[in-house]
Design an enzyme around this catalytic site. Structure first.
Site, PDB file in Angstrom:
ATOM      1  N   GLY A   1     -14.941 -16.031  -6.597  1.00  0.00           N
ATOM      2  CA  GLY A   1     -16.298 -15.491  -6.826  1.00  0.00           C
ATOM      3  C   GLY A   1     -16.359 -13.998  -6.576  1.00  0.00           C
ATOM      4  O   GLY A   1     -17.059 -13.259  -7.281  1.00  0.00           O
TER       5      GLY A   1
ATOM      6  N   LEU B   1     -12.776  10.982 -34.936  1.00  0.00           N
ATOM      7  CA  LEU B   1     -12.344  10.394 -36.205  1.00  0.00           C
ATOM      8  C   LEU B   1     -13.319   9.287 -36.639  1.00  0.00           C
ATOM      9  O   LEU B   1     -13.794   9.265 -37.759  1.00  0.00           O
ATOM     10  CB  LEU B   1     -10.921   9.820 -36.040  1.00  0.00           C
ATOM     11  CG  LEU B   1     -10.343   9.022 -37.204  1.00  0.00           C
ATOM     12  CD1 LEU B   1     -10.143   9.897 -38.435  1.00  0.00           C
ATOM     13  CD2 LEU B   1      -8.989   8.387 -36.823  1.00  0.00           C
TER      14      LEU B   1
ATOM     15  N   GLU C   1      -8.278   3.606 -30.036  1.00  0.00           N
ATOM     16  CA  GLU C   1      -7.019   4.135 -30.580  1.00  0.00           C
ATOM     17  C   GLU C   1      -6.281   3.064 -31.392  1.00  0.00           C
ATOM     18  O   GLU C   1      -5.055   2.995 -31.399  1.00  0.00           O
ATOM     19  CB  GLU C   1      -6.161   4.757 -29.473  1.00  0.00           C
ATOM     20  CG  GLU C   1      -6.865   5.980 -28.887  1.00  0.00           C
ATOM     21  CD  GLU C   1      -6.048   6.792 -27.902  1.00  0.00           C
ATOM     22  OE1 GLU C   1      -4.824   6.679 -27.903  1.00  0.00           O
ATOM     23  OE2 GLU C   1      -6.676   7.545 -27.136  1.00  0.00           O
ATOM     24  N   GLY C   2      -7.059   2.230 -32.052  1.00  0.00           N
ATOM     25  CA  GLY C   2      -6.507   1.172 -32.909  1.00  0.00           C
ATOM     26  C   GLY C   2      -6.521  -0.172 -32.190  1.00  0.00           C
ATOM     27  O   GLY C   2      -5.918  -0.320 -31.129  1.00  0.00           O
TER      28      GLY C   2
ATOM     29  N   SER D   1      -5.833  -4.267 -31.426  1.00  0.00           N
ATOM     30  CA  SER D   1      -4.583  -5.043 -31.408  1.00  0.00           C
ATOM     31  C   SER D   1      -4.197  -5.472 -32.822  1.00  0.00           C
ATOM     32  O   SER D   1      -3.019  -5.470 -33.187  1.00  0.00           O
ATOM     33  CB  SER D   1      -4.752  -6.301 -30.542  1.00  0.00           C
ATOM     34  OG  SER D   1      -4.807  -5.947 -29.188  1.00  0.00           O
ATOM     35  N   GLU D   2      -5.213  -5.826 -33.609  1.00  0.00           N
ATOM     36  CA  GLU D   2      -4.913  -6.291 -34.980  1.00  0.00           C
ATOM     37  C   GLU D   2      -4.293  -5.150 -35.795  1.00  0.00           C
ATOM     38  O   GLU D   2      -3.349  -5.367 -36.564  1.00  0.00           O
ATOM     39  CB  GLU D   2      -6.194  -6.799 -35.669  1.00  0.00           C
ATOM     40  CG  GLU D   2      -6.756  -8.088 -35.066  1.00  0.00           C
ATOM     41  CD  GLU D   2      -7.390  -7.898 -33.692  1.00  0.00           C
ATOM     42  OE1 GLU D   2      -7.917  -6.798 -33.414  1.00  0.00           O
ATOM     43  OE2 GLU D   2      -7.348  -8.835 -32.875  1.00  0.00           O
TER      44      GLU D   2
ATOM     45  N   GLY E   1     -13.920   2.457 -38.891  1.00  0.00           N
ATOM     46  CA  GLY E   1     -13.315   2.258 -37.568  1.00  0.00           C
ATOM     47  C   GLY E   1     -11.841   1.983 -37.766  1.00  0.00           C
ATOM     48  O   GLY E   1     -11.030   2.904 -37.898  1.00  0.00           O
TER      49      GLY E   1
END
Ligand SMILES: Cc1cc2nc3c(=O)[nH]c(=O)nc-3n(C[C@H](O)[C@H](O)[C@H](O)COP(=O)(O)OP(=O)(O)OC[C@H]3O[C@@H](n4cnc5c(N)ncnc54)[C@H](O)[C@@H]3O)c2cc1C
Length: 381
Positions: A341, A125, A364-365, A367-368, A131
């Site tokens: 460490g 896509l 797949e999208g 967070s926003e 995007g």
């Protein structure tokens, strides 16, 4: 209410867990170092049927529910996310378009061979200029006789270089755009005019590659159209919704592995004459990790079960994706802290999981975008 898994899924979970512990976890670190998944393990995953977990039985798969799919993804991701990514095209975004929108001939042609892993598949896509705003895709598909001619480019496409079949979303009516102007196509890797572009080197998720896909007057038989002309957006959104639940399950698997590793480390690493687990600062980090894992599992399996009952909302899948992928980010960060460490060094498995986890908040999208979907749902109510 009974939150227990059905017996059949308990057996499948146990078998996958044992397989992961015996065969996958022991090679995971070596795979991270070499960036190669051994061919014999891929063959084993095929032999055990993992490429056809959700494919209906009549097309040669196991026909598991969304809950069952989550169970397996959780166990495989616990070993290494790459195992999930390998099978995810055939069980998810690469095959669902065919399963839900394909006609009988298309299903018969592709699904049985995808279920055995003979054919690998992926979903294309994203484009360089489209995007988050996927509705801005430019790739054109024009009908000429009994073919569609595809022109344009996709990028960041996982596993495109090793896939045989792609589900590709392209514009068939510029004026209508996502409102009936996009269509979904099955494109085979040897379609004239198609080639793989650059393999895109990445921070993590790099045992399998993200790739550019280039279509120059690419000829696709008209019979490879999925559903009707104009169904492309609907197909893409449906595919992504179920994919998002999978991100929840994978995050749970990665979280379990990190907690196990941290518990071992905290009990054996001695500083100031006692195991670091004796410090409340470490105990509290472990407690927070355990609480988040519990919430992640509750959300993921609740949403998967509801989807299996036919109760589908895009916002619920987005809530799972948002919460679980952000939580695994926090869990991975605490894991690095508990390892000190050594958590930063490539010789311990923590840092590769940390890098993998970072990508989950993007693909797949982002967070926003999940927040956008959820807030629209909240406001509409
Ligand atoms: C490892 C990996 C694998 C992938 N695999 C695939 C694949 O197999 N198939 C496929 O099609 N795609 C794939 N993708 C693409 C992925 O889905 C996109 O990267 C993602 O949707 C984000 O698009 P973008 O990278 O163009 O970022 P952009 O859209 O440029 O976003 C940049 C930033 O702006 C923010 N932003 C954008 N719009 C808004 C808004 N309206 N409100 C608030 N913030 C906003 C975003 O959240 C982000 O923080 C993959 C990506 C990665 C990293």
């Amino acid at each position: 209410m009974n939150f227990d898994l059905p017996e059949e899924l308990k057996v499948i979970r146990e078998a996958t867990r044992k397989f992961a512990e015996k065969e996958l976890i022991p090679i995971s670190q070596h795979m991270e170092e070499t960036k190669v998944m051994p061919a014999e393990i891929i063959a084993k995953l095929k032999e055990l049927g993992y490429f056809g977990i959700v494919t209906p039985v009549e097309y040669g798969g196991m026909g598991l529910s969304n809950v069952g799919h989550c169970v397996i993804q959780e166990e495989l991701a616990r070993a290494n996310l790459a195992f999930c990514l390998l099978i995810s095209g055939n069980n998810g975004i690469g095959s669902m378009g065919i399963l839900y929108f394909g006609n009988e001939a298309q299903k018969q042609k592709y699904l049985p061979r995808m279920a055995t892993g003979e054919l690998l598949s992926c979903f294309a896509l994203t484009e360089p200029n489209a995007g988050s705003d996927a509705a801005a895709i430019q790739m054109k598909a024009e009908k000429k006789g009994d073919q569609y001619i595809l022109n344009g480019m996709k990028h960041f496409i996982t596993r495109a270089d090793i896939s045989d079949v792609f589900t590709v979303i392209a514009v068939t009516d510029k004026a209508k755009r996502q409102k009936g102007g996009f269509s979904a196509f099955i494109v085979e890797k040897d379609a004239p005019g198609f080639k793989i572009g650059k393999l895109q080197d990445s921070m993590g998720s790099d045992i399998l590659h993200q790739c550019e896909m280039i279509f120059e007057d690419c000829e696709v038989p008209a019979e490879n159209l999925l559903g009707q002309e104009g169904d492309g957006w609907k197909a893409a959104m449906r595919v992504l919704e179920e994919g998002r639940l999978g991100q929840g399950a994978r995050s749970c698997g990665m979280a379990r592995r990190l907690i196990d590793l941290c518990v071992d480390h905290a009990n054996t690493r001695v500083q100031f004459g006692k195991p670091i687990a004796a410090n409340q600062a470490i105990q509290w980090m472990l407690a927070d990790m355990a609480v988040e894992l519990y919430a992640m599992q509750c959300m993921t399996y609740d949403a998967a079960w509801r989807l299996d009952q036919g109760d589908r909302t895009q916002a619920r899948a987005s809530k799972v994706k948002l919460f679980c992928t952000e939580a695994i980010g926090r869990i991975a960060d605490r894991a690095v802290q508990i390892f000190g460490g050594m958590g930063y060094m490539r010789e311990a498995p923590i840092e590769s999981i940390y890098r993998e986890a970072r990508a989950l908040r993007i693909y797949e999208g982002t967070s926003e975008i999940q927040r956008l979907i959820i807030s629209r749902d909240v406001l509409n109510k």
